[in-house]
Design an enzyme around this catalytic site. Sequence first.
Site, mmCIF file in Angstrom:
data_model
loop_
_atom_site.group_PDB
_atom_site.id
_atom_site.type_symbol
_atom_site.label_atom_id
_atom_site.label_comp_id
_atom_site.label_asym_id
_atom_site.label_seq_id
_atom_site.Cartn_x
_atom_site.Cartn_y
_atom_site.Cartn_z
ATOM 1 C CD GLU A 4 70.971 48.003 25.425
ATOM 2 O OE1 GLU A 4 70.889 47.397 26.521
ATOM 3 O OE2 GLU A 4 72.035 48.115 24.780
ATOM 4 C CD GLU B 192 74.893 44.392 28.303
ATOM 5 O OE1 GLU B 192 75.554 44.922 27.406
ATOM 6 O OE2 GLU B 192 73.856 44.922 28.777
#
Length: 293
Positions: free
Chosen positions: A154, A248
Amino acid sequence: MSCKNKIGVHFAVFNDTWADDQFPSIAKCKDMGFDLLELGADYIIAFDDNEAKRVKEEGEKHGVTLVGSMGLPVGSDIGSPDEAERKRGMKFLTDCAVNMSKANIKHCSGLVHSSWNGRIKDLSEKPIYWENSVKSLKEVCKVFADCDVTFNVEVVNRFENFLVNTCEEALNLIGEVGSDNLGVHLDTFHMNIEENSFTEAIMLAGDKLNHFHIGENNRKMPGLGMLPWREIFTVLARAGYTGPVSMEPFVKSKGDIAMSVALYRDLMEYDRIEEQTRQSVKFVRNMLDDITV
């Protein structure tokens, strides 16, 4: 694009603490209109064989694809100059991979290359962490391949980690590792801070992009902030991206999850979170349906 991309959500939408039971989130996420659920790595690592089977069957029962979400803990950085710390991080990764395979979880995304909220004291340390991270990832990727799972690096902002802050850096890192079991994970919240352009970063990632987080500039659900969602979803379609688009959001100040993400105020009323989340799922799905390239 709508028929190709699963819309997902991180378990933290339903929980206040990292230790909360994540199993009930599987049915809940389906009820709220999602196709995919991100489970925490700590939860996955704690599976025994019976729990792995139970989680797998619950996902199948509700038609929910399960994936992993990870931030290597401080003190378990696989790029650290300290060998013992690197070994702790590598064990964390491989333990997760083994249990993922038992539960038929094929992907895990996040800070798999360095520690979440890790810091260095001087820029001269970064090359050392980079070199060690590459070496460590080359080793653990052998286990990922044996388990038939993929981990995705990420790209996060500078305030959460120092090693990979742009898509270009992520591509350079996975290129040095050279494994088919390692991909890229982009996140609109972080991209809005670090990238020059959503379009350029997504196109640069190309076929290495395996996971895509959708969150507003303030980490609310998509449609409740000021990010250019039509541009973002259009370029994803242009790039031929068929992977998940997963929310998220962090909007509650209650619990240790909020403290981990430096959230010190409620971003919305608690009794409206579910309503707003359902509306955001519809917003995303309707926009994906409307995109033509």
